[in-house]
Design an enzyme around this catalytic site. Structure first.
Site, PDB file in Angstrom:
ATOM      1  N   GLU A  59      -7.941  11.111  13.545  1.00 42.12           N
ATOM      2  CA  GLU A  59      -8.123  12.430  14.167  1.00 42.12           C
ATOM      3  C   GLU A  59      -7.823  13.540  13.158  1.00 42.12           C
ATOM      4  OE1 GLU A  59      -9.505  12.785  16.929  1.00 42.12           O
ATOM      5  OE2 GLU A  59      -9.011  11.119  18.259  1.00 42.12           O
ATOM      6  N   ARG A  63     -10.893  16.017  12.290  1.00 38.09           N
ATOM      7  CA  ARG A  63     -10.737  17.368  12.843  1.00 38.09           C
ATOM      8  C   ARG A  63     -10.174  18.345  11.809  1.00 38.09           C
ATOM      9  NH1 ARG A  63      -9.314  16.777  19.259  1.00 38.09           N
ATOM     10  NH2 ARG A  63      -9.949  14.622  19.514  1.00 38.09           N
ATOM     11  N   ASP A 217     -17.878   3.642  18.426  1.00 42.17           N
ATOM     12  CA  ASP A 217     -18.919   4.675  18.228  1.00 42.17           C
ATOM     13  C   ASP A 217     -19.148   5.149  16.792  1.00 42.17           C
ATOM     14  OD1 ASP A 217     -16.393   5.861  18.380  1.00 42.17           O
ATOM     15  OD2 ASP A 217     -16.946   7.431  19.783  1.00 42.17           O
ATOM     16  N   GLU A 392     -21.095  14.938  23.067  1.00 42.14           N
ATOM     17  CA  GLU A 392     -22.135  14.021  22.573  1.00 42.14           C
ATOM     18  C   GLU A 392     -23.540  14.334  23.078  1.00 42.14           C
ATOM     19  OE1 GLU A 392     -19.166  13.000  23.791  1.00 42.14           O
ATOM     20  OE2 GLU A 392     -18.239  12.465  21.871  1.00 42.14           O
ATOM     21  N   THR A 480     -18.433  13.636  12.252  1.00 42.81           N
ATOM     22  CA  THR A 480     -18.398  13.237  13.661  1.00 42.81           C
ATOM     23  C   THR A 480     -17.723  14.285  14.536  1.00 42.81           C
ATOM     24  OG1 THR A 480     -17.933  11.409  15.164  1.00 42.81           O
ATOM     25  CG2 THR A 480     -16.211  11.937  13.555  1.00 42.81           C
TER      26      THR A 480
HETATM   27  C1  DMJ Z   1     -14.609  13.852  18.879  1.00 48.76           C
HETATM   28  O1  DMJ Z   1     -13.309  13.994  18.411  1.00 48.76           O
HETATM   29  C2  DMJ Z   1     -15.466  13.113  17.901  1.00 48.76           C
HETATM   30  O2  DMJ Z   1     -16.808  13.375  18.178  1.00 48.76           O
HETATM   31  C3  DMJ Z   1     -15.207  11.629  17.914  1.00 48.76           C
HETATM   32  O3  DMJ Z   1     -16.063  10.933  17.051  1.00 48.76           O
HETATM   33  C4  DMJ Z   1     -15.400  11.100  19.311  1.00 48.76           C
HETATM   34  N1  DMJ Z   1     -14.616  11.807  20.267  1.00 48.76           N
HETATM   35  C5  DMJ Z   1     -14.538  13.238  20.248  1.00 48.76           C
HETATM   36  C6  DMJ Z   1     -15.464  13.970  21.177  1.00 48.76           C
HETATM   37  O4  DMJ Z   1     -15.783  13.359  22.351  1.00 48.76           O
END
Ligand code: DMJ
Length: 508
Positions: A59, A63, A217, A392, A480
């Site tokens: 994370e 982020r 994912d 998403e 992501t």
């Molecule tokens: C985000 O932090 C990122 O997209 C991660 O890859 C998946 N979960 C969350 C959003 O749903």
């Protein structure tokens, strides 16, 4: 992160997460005053990486490191505020890579100790570090070698700021090591589809499900995006194409005849007797966008089986027939049908917003439908009915709109936005997670995840621009967490200018 109902917040990882995650959204939306406030706050030394608790390395990477690197590029960062801060964050996280197996999943900044949080790690966390760390490595080399990361001439070392030498030059080597371990593991599995739970030590896969939802994912997302970020080296796309072939052959399914196409979760080993759970997380809705990115930017995915010699044309045709897909279907056809399913996850709900997880009525897959409410062939269990303002679906709408220009994708994005405005907006500030999309009267949770500003609002905003200079997808790749990073080794300004010329040329 914000607690909008109580007008307080909680200090996730002690890194001002919402502000850092939202920096590039502020820039993209022209909210310059808000951006300057955060920038000055960082510049004045208020952001420390010193929290005495376990913080999640994945994370933090997607982020905070991703957010800082994107802010560095988009703001031009002439005084290195963001590059320096990203370097400090990386230095504080480096002990997480100090091991022979996968990375430590958590880091304690105060003690500089990495820990492995659970008995099982997951491929999504270990496989989703590389873009951000390589972006940092590349920028540090560029800074050190005055724009030429391949140059041996280091110039006058004494004129370089001291923070540049607080991390090794190959700062991404730990993330690369972790990723290579995963790829080696993938070789033992058909199509490279690894059950998503993996052990820390030997990196042997545990029994478990092959899935593109939670825990699986973004491993698959970065198979494509790492290749794109690295400027598409020849052959680098094969791992992604093989994985998608496996996904199409084993995870795709159709709810009752003529019904929705969905992606289930398969127990290992894959084969004719594979059991498929007819359950799809909202998280899987990133896949339509990813598939269209591969087609539009990578120029791959026109056929199934391109990278899997074992998949002969007869097997592919048989599978397409079983899935009621046209015989010439490539990745885009799957993307568009899955997009329809993700849109239905919103449109069919009483609140017009998607649940966290949907299930499907499908004859050839297992479904545990106890306590579920069905809307045609799509169902929702009460325990899975919450909506966390996730990005998403709007991410895929943005990417599919870019790839096809179809108005239906903008219309769907607008409908979703109006529902969040109606049901999740808090009059005193912010937007709140919703407890159940099955109820007509939404009950709100006291939380707004940082990804709502970083991703959800950014992708919605970008869905509605036709300006060709705004992040051409052959010049930038979105990590992501929706942080745009320039593709490595290109001159991004030339790239954007060329892209604009191409669009003007097409339309004149
Ligand atoms: C985000 O932090 C990122 O997209 C991660 O890859 C998946 N979960 C969350 C959003 O749903």
């Amino acid at each position: 992160e914000l607690s909008p109902l109580s007008k307080t917040g909680f200090n996730t990882f002690g890194v001002a997460l919402t502000a850092i995650d939202a920096l590039d959204t502020l820039l993209i939306m022209g909210l310059d005053a808000e951006f300057e406030t955060v920038r000055d706050w960082v510049k004045n030394g208020n952001l420390h990486f010193s929290s005495n608790s376990d913080s999640n390395v994945f994370e933090l990477t997607i982020r905070a490191l991703g957010g800082l690197m994107s802010a560095h590029h988009l703001s031009h960062d002439i005084d290195d505020v963001f590059l320096k801060t990203a370097t400090q964050l990386a230095a504080a996280m480096l002990p997480a890579f100090d091991r022979k197996g996968l990375h430590f999943t958590s880091i304690n900044f105060a003690t500089q100790q990495g820990t492995y949080q659970n008995a099982n790690g997951c491929i999504a966390e270990a496989g989703t570090l590389i873009l951000e760390w390589e972006a940092l490595e590349h920028s540090l080399k560029a800074r050190r070698y005055a724009g030429d990361p391949h140059s041996a001439a280091q110039g006058d070392e004494s004129r370089l700021p001291s923070w540049l030498s607080t991390v090794p030059l190959d700062v991404a080597s730990g993330a690369r090591f972790t990723l290579n371990r995963l790829h080696t593991l993938g070789e033992a599995y058909d199509y490279g589809l690894i059950p998503s739970a993996v052990s820390s030590e030997g990196v042997t896969a545990k029994h478990g499900l092959v899935k593109l939802g939670a825990t699986g994912d973004s491993y698959y997302e970065y198979l494509l995006k790492h290749w794109v970020h690295s400027n598409r080296p020849p052959g680098g796309e094969v791992g992604y194409l093989r994985a998608m072939d496996g996904v199409f052959m084993h995870l795709l399914s159709r709810a009752e005849s003529g019904g929705l196409l969905f992606l289930g979760e398969a127990s290992h080993p894959l084969g004719p007797d594979t059991r498929l759970d007819a359950k799809m997380d909202h998280l899987v809705c990133y896949l339509p966008g990813l598939l269209s990115l591969g087609v539009a930017v990578g120029k791959i995915g026109t056929l199934w089986g391109e990278a899997s010699p074992a998949m002969n044309r007869d097997a592919v045709q048989e599978r397409l027939l079983a899935l009621e897909l046209p015989s010439n279907s490539g990745h885009l056809a799957v993307a568009e049908e899955l997009m329809t399913t993700c849109i239905a996850m919103y449109d069919r709900m009483p609140l017009g917003l998607a649940p966290e997880i949907a299930i499907f009525a499908a004859a050839n897959a297992r479904v545990n439908s106890s306590s579920a409410t069905f809307f045609g062939d799509l169902g929702v269990k009460h325990s899975d009915a919450h909506n966390l303002l996730r990005p998403e679906t709007v991410e895929s709408l943005f990417l599919l709109y870019r790839a096809t220009g179809k108005q239906i994708y903008r219309d769907a994005g607008w409908r979703i936005w109006t529902k969040w405005e109606a049901h999740a907006r808090v009059a005193t500030g912010g937007y709140a997670d919703i407890n159940s999309v099955l109820s007509n009267e939404p009950d709100l949770r006291d939380k707004q995840e940082s990804f709502f500003l970083a991703e959800t609002l950014k992708y919605l905003f970008l869905l509605f621009t036709d300006d060709p200079s705004v992040f051409p997808l052959d010049c930038y790749v979105f990590n992501t967490e929706a942080h745009p990073l320039p593709i490595l080794g290109i001159d991004v300004r030339d790239c954007v200018a060329n892209s604009m010329r191409a669009v003007v040329g097409e339309s004149s």
